[in-house]
Design an enzyme around this catalytic site. Structure first.
Site, PDB file in Angstrom:
ATOM      1  N   GLN A  73       1.309  -1.148   0.113  1.00  0.00           N
ATOM      2  CA  GLN A  73      -0.369  -0.426   0.368  1.00  0.00           C
ATOM      3  C   GLN A  73       0.886   1.439  -0.421  1.00  0.00           C
ATOM      4  O   GLN A  73       0.621   2.251   0.511  1.00  0.00           O
ATOM      5  CB  GLN A  73      -1.127  -0.172   1.313  1.00  0.00           C
ATOM      6  CG  GLN A  73      -2.135  -0.850   0.649  1.00  0.00           C
ATOM      7  CD  GLN A  73      -2.680  -0.486   1.923  1.00  0.00           C
ATOM      8  OE1 GLN A  73      -3.249  -0.797   3.405  1.00  0.00           O
ATOM      9  NE2 GLN A  73      -4.395  -0.375   1.591  1.00  0.00           N
ATOM     10  N   TYR A 117      -1.572   4.221  -1.116  1.00  0.00           N
ATOM     11  CA  TYR A 117      -2.302   3.965   0.352  1.00  0.00           C
ATOM     12  C   TYR A 117      -1.855   4.957   0.779  1.00  0.00           C
ATOM     13  O   TYR A 117      -2.485   5.597   1.955  1.00  0.00           O
ATOM     14  CB  TYR A 117      -3.280   3.173   0.630  1.00  0.00           C
ATOM     15  CG  TYR A 117      -4.692   2.460   1.269  1.00  0.00           C
ATOM     16  CD1 TYR A 117      -5.702   3.219   0.759  1.00  0.00           C
ATOM     17  CD2 TYR A 117      -4.397   3.141   2.713  1.00  0.00           C
ATOM     18  CE1 TYR A 117      -7.245   3.489   1.734  1.00  0.00           C
ATOM     19  CE2 TYR A 117      -5.647   3.327   3.538  1.00  0.00           C
ATOM     20  CZ  TYR A 117      -6.394   3.568   3.448  1.00  0.00           C
ATOM     21  OH  TYR A 117      -7.628   3.249   3.749  1.00  0.00           O
ATOM     22  N   LYS A 169      -2.760   8.189   3.154  1.00  0.00           N
ATOM     23  CA  LYS A 169      -3.197   8.967   4.020  1.00  0.00           C
ATOM     24  C   LYS A 169      -2.145   9.499   5.394  1.00  0.00           C
ATOM     25  O   LYS A 169      -3.658   9.999   6.234  1.00  0.00           O
ATOM     26  CB  LYS A 169      -3.998   7.206   5.002  1.00  0.00           C
ATOM     27  CG  LYS A 169      -5.066   6.535   4.099  1.00  0.00           C
ATOM     28  CD  LYS A 169      -6.282   7.138   4.507  1.00  0.00           C
ATOM     29  CE  LYS A 169      -7.317   6.641   3.652  1.00  0.00           C
ATOM     30  NZ  LYS A 169      -8.656   7.361   3.723  1.00  0.00           N
ATOM     31  N   PRO A 187      -8.674   4.448  11.655  1.00  0.00           N
ATOM     32  CA  PRO A 187      -8.916   3.969  12.275  1.00  0.00           C
ATOM     33  C   PRO A 187      -8.391   3.065  11.690  1.00  0.00           C
ATOM     34  O   PRO A 187      -6.798   2.779  10.939  1.00  0.00           O
ATOM     35  CB  PRO A 187     -10.606   3.711  10.893  1.00  0.00           C
ATOM     36  CG  PRO A 187     -10.930   5.046  10.524  1.00  0.00           C
ATOM     37  CD  PRO A 187      -9.367   5.308  10.380  1.00  0.00           C
ATOM     38  N   TYR A 210      -8.197  -1.885  11.111  1.00  0.00           N
ATOM     39  CA  TYR A 210      -8.454  -2.557  10.050  1.00  0.00           C
ATOM     40  C   TYR A 210     -10.121  -3.160  10.873  1.00  0.00           C
ATOM     41  O   TYR A 210     -10.465  -3.648  11.926  1.00  0.00           O
ATOM     42  CB  TYR A 210      -8.457  -4.022  10.521  1.00  0.00           C
ATOM     43  CG  TYR A 210      -6.910  -3.833   9.322  1.00  0.00           C
ATOM     44  CD1 TYR A 210      -6.905  -4.691   7.922  1.00  0.00           C
ATOM     45  CD2 TYR A 210      -5.759  -3.126   9.856  1.00  0.00           C
ATOM     46  CE1 TYR A 210      -6.220  -4.392   6.699  1.00  0.00           C
ATOM     47  CE2 TYR A 210      -4.249  -3.311   8.728  1.00  0.00           C
ATOM     48  CZ  TYR A 210      -4.607  -3.755   7.741  1.00  0.00           C
ATOM     49  OH  TYR A 210      -3.045  -3.489   6.787  1.00  0.00           O
TER      50      TYR A 210
HETATM   51  N1  CAA Z   1       5.302  -8.303   4.806  1.00  0.00           N
HETATM   52  C1  CAA Z   1       6.035  -9.160   4.122  1.00  0.00           C
HETATM   53  N2  CAA Z   1       5.942  -9.571   2.868  1.00  0.00           N
HETATM   54  C2  CAA Z   1       4.792  -9.445   2.648  1.00  0.00           C
HETATM   55  C3  CAA Z   1       3.690  -8.882   2.785  1.00  0.00           C
HETATM   56  C4  CAA Z   1       4.320  -8.632   4.288  1.00  0.00           C
HETATM   57  N3  CAA Z   1       2.690  -7.519   4.786  1.00  0.00           N
HETATM   58  N4  CAA Z   1       2.948  -9.269   2.555  1.00  0.00           N
HETATM   59  C5  CAA Z   1       3.583  -9.881   1.436  1.00  0.00           C
HETATM   60  N5  CAA Z   1       4.006 -10.227   0.895  1.00  0.00           N
HETATM   61  C6  CAA Z   1       5.148 -11.091   0.327  1.00  0.00           C
HETATM   62  C7  CAA Z   1       4.583 -12.219  -0.288  1.00  0.00           C
HETATM   63  O1  CAA Z   1       4.994 -13.006   0.965  1.00  0.00           O
HETATM   64  C8  CAA Z   1       5.424 -12.543  -1.468  1.00  0.00           C
HETATM   65  O2  CAA Z   1       6.302 -13.331  -1.214  1.00  0.00           O
HETATM   66  P1  CAA Z   1       7.236 -14.714  -1.516  1.00  0.00           P
HETATM   67  O3  CAA Z   1       7.039 -13.773  -3.437  1.00  0.00           O
HETATM   68  O4  CAA Z   1       8.263 -14.792  -1.454  1.00  0.00           O
HETATM   69  O5  CAA Z   1       6.561 -15.981  -1.457  1.00  0.00           O
HETATM   70  C9  CAA Z   1       5.595 -11.756  -1.824  1.00  0.00           C
HETATM   71  O6  CAA Z   1       5.415 -10.446  -0.841  1.00  0.00           O
HETATM   72  C10 CAA Z   1       4.616 -11.293  -2.707  1.00  0.00           C
HETATM   73  O7  CAA Z   1       2.792 -11.539  -2.367  1.00  0.00           O
HETATM   74  P2  CAA Z   1       2.448 -12.281  -3.304  1.00  0.00           P
HETATM   75  O8  CAA Z   1       2.365 -13.102  -4.931  1.00  0.00           O
HETATM   76  O9  CAA Z   1       0.513 -12.397  -2.761  1.00  0.00           O
HETATM   77  O10 CAA Z   1       1.796 -11.000  -3.952  1.00  0.00           O
HETATM   78  P3  CAA Z   1       0.473  -9.641  -4.764  1.00  0.00           P
HETATM   79  O11 CAA Z   1       1.125  -9.036  -5.945  1.00  0.00           O
HETATM   80  O12 CAA Z   1      -0.088 -10.951  -5.599  1.00  0.00           O
HETATM   81  O13 CAA Z   1      -0.294  -8.894  -3.896  1.00  0.00           O
HETATM   82  C11 CAA Z   1      -0.840  -7.709  -2.175  1.00  0.00           C
HETATM   83  C12 CAA Z   1       0.224  -8.577  -2.863  1.00  0.00           C
HETATM   84  C13 CAA Z   1      -1.217  -7.130  -3.359  1.00  0.00           C
HETATM   85  C14 CAA Z   1       0.602  -6.748  -0.875  1.00  0.00           C
HETATM   86  C15 CAA Z   1      -1.582  -8.706  -1.163  1.00  0.00           C
HETATM   87  O14 CAA Z   1      -0.534  -9.769   0.200  1.00  0.00           O
HETATM   88  C16 CAA Z   1      -2.492  -7.713   0.311  1.00  0.00           C
HETATM   89  O15 CAA Z   1      -3.557  -7.855  -0.472  1.00  0.00           O
HETATM   90  N6  CAA Z   1      -2.003  -7.685   1.085  1.00  0.00           N
HETATM   91  C17 CAA Z   1      -3.139  -6.621   1.934  1.00  0.00           C
HETATM   92  C18 CAA Z   1      -2.353  -5.453   2.065  1.00  0.00           C
HETATM   93  C19 CAA Z   1      -3.263  -4.881   2.869  1.00  0.00           C
HETATM   94  O16 CAA Z   1      -3.081  -4.743   4.712  1.00  0.00           O
HETATM   95  N7  CAA Z   1      -4.241  -3.598   2.415  1.00  0.00           N
HETATM   96  C20 CAA Z   1      -4.924  -2.941   3.077  1.00  0.00           C
HETATM   97  C21 CAA Z   1      -6.093  -2.961   2.669  1.00  0.00           C
HETATM   98  S1  CAA Z   1      -8.200  -2.389   4.332  1.00  0.00           S
HETATM   99  C22 CAA Z   1      -7.388  -0.647   3.957  1.00  0.00           C
HETATM  100  O17 CAA Z   1      -6.733   0.169   3.569  1.00  0.00           O
HETATM  101  C23 CAA Z   1      -8.413  -0.011   5.109  1.00  0.00           C
HETATM  102  C24 CAA Z   1      -7.121  -0.134   6.272  1.00  0.00           C
HETATM  103  O18 CAA Z   1      -7.396   1.387   6.214  1.00  0.00           O
HETATM  104  C25 CAA Z   1      -6.729  -0.401   7.243  1.00  0.00           C
END
Ligand code: CAA
Length: 240
Positions: A144, A147, A151, A177, A179
């Site tokens: 993010q 984002y 923010k 906020p 999650y």
């Molecule tokens: N820390 C370290 N490594 C991470 C990680 C993290 N938090 N998340 C993913 N990785 C790693 C994975 O393990 C993977 O490693 P390997 O290649 O060694 O296996 C690598 O990053 C790539 O991961 P993906 O293949 O899953 O990559 P992707 O392109 O498919 O998606 C992502 C990655 C989009 C970041 C997905 O993990 C995701 O959606 N994460 C959540 C992000 C999040 O928290 N968003 C909040 C939304 S809600 C909101 O925004 C409201 C609010 O205000 C709180």
């Protein structure tokens, strides 16, 4: 006379809870939304709150939309900048479009909404601007960069504008906020979401109403000495 409150992204998720809580607290509420007509119609049917469609990413649309709200309800006293989107991707995969969409809505959107209302609030010597930031603007979040940058920008905007509004009776505050159990968080892959919940000391996602109650406090006449602050509501996940 009832104060008028305008909530962006006010028909779904956290915004819907904010619109309803402000109505219950006695405000005359207008809920803005950008795209989902069906959700907006259902929201009005259930709550009796009027909805107005425009994109906060478009300055002229904001000015026109605000003029419509004010023609219908009177001058806006309370603005809640809640509208926000995610376009999550690790930085090496993030496109310029994903960057721009999030900045246009989540950061420029609060400029676009606040700017047309500012002079009126200054003239009337009263205003409440409440910006919904995020825990991820405080701590950063993998996937993010867009984002988190927007923010964090919302918090800087809040601190600067609070200083300009203070003498005119306008407070400007942010809420960060954590999650919350909305569609936005449910769109996060389940495994990732479970991992996130395990880092929340309270042990659960937040409820939209838990953010709405903070908004009602900051909007109140009694909160006049609170300005420039960022209220953290995150179950103890990050202590800013
Ligand atoms: N820390 C370290 N490594 C991470 C990680 C993290 N938090 N998340 C993913 N990785 C790693 C994975 O393990 C993977 O490693 P390997 O290649 O060694 O296996 C690598 O990053 C790539 O991961 P993906 O293949 O899953 O990559 P992707 O392109 O498919 O998606 C992502 C990655 C989009 C970041 C997905 O993990 C995701 O959606 N994460 C959540 C992000 C999040 O928290 N968003 C909040 C939304 S809600 C909101 O925004 C409201 C609010 O205000 C709180």
């Amino acid at each position: 006379m009832a104060r008028v409150a305008l909530v962006t992204g006010g028909t779904r998720g956290i915004g819907a809870a904010i619109s309803k809580a402000l109505k219950e607290a006695g405000y005359n509420v207008a809920a803005n939304y950008a795209g989902n007509d069906e959700a907006a119609a259902k929201f009005t049917e259930e709550t009796g709150i009027a909805t107005y469609k425009w994109s906060v990413a478009d300055y002229d649309a904001c000015a026109e939309g605000i003029a419509r709200v004010e023609a219908d309800l009177g001058p806006v006293d309370v603005l809640v900048n809640n509208a926000g989107i995610t376009r999550d991707a690790p930085f090496h995969k993030m496109t310029r479009e994903q960057w721009a969409q999030v900045m246009d809505t989540n950061l420029s959107g609060i400029f676009n909404m606040t700017h047309p209302l500012w002079n009126g609030m200054r003239e009337r010597k009263f205003g409440r601007v409440i910006n919904i930031s995020s825990i991820n603007g405080q701590k950063g979040q993998f996937g993010q960069v867009n984002y988190s940058a927007a923010k964090a920008g919302d918090i800087g905007f809040t601190k600067a504008l609070a200083q300009e509004g203070a003498r005119a009776g306008i407070t400007v505050n942010a809420i960060a906020p954590g999650y919350i159990g909305t569609e936005m968080v449910m769109a996060v892959p389940e495994k990732v979401r479970e991992a996130i919940i395990s880092t929340i000391p309270v042990g659960r996602l937040g409820e939209p109403e838990e953010i709405a109650r903070a908004v009602v406090f900051l909007a109140s006449d009694e909160a006049g000495f609170v300005t420039g602050s960022t209220m953290t509501v995150n179950g103890g996940q990050y202590l800013a």
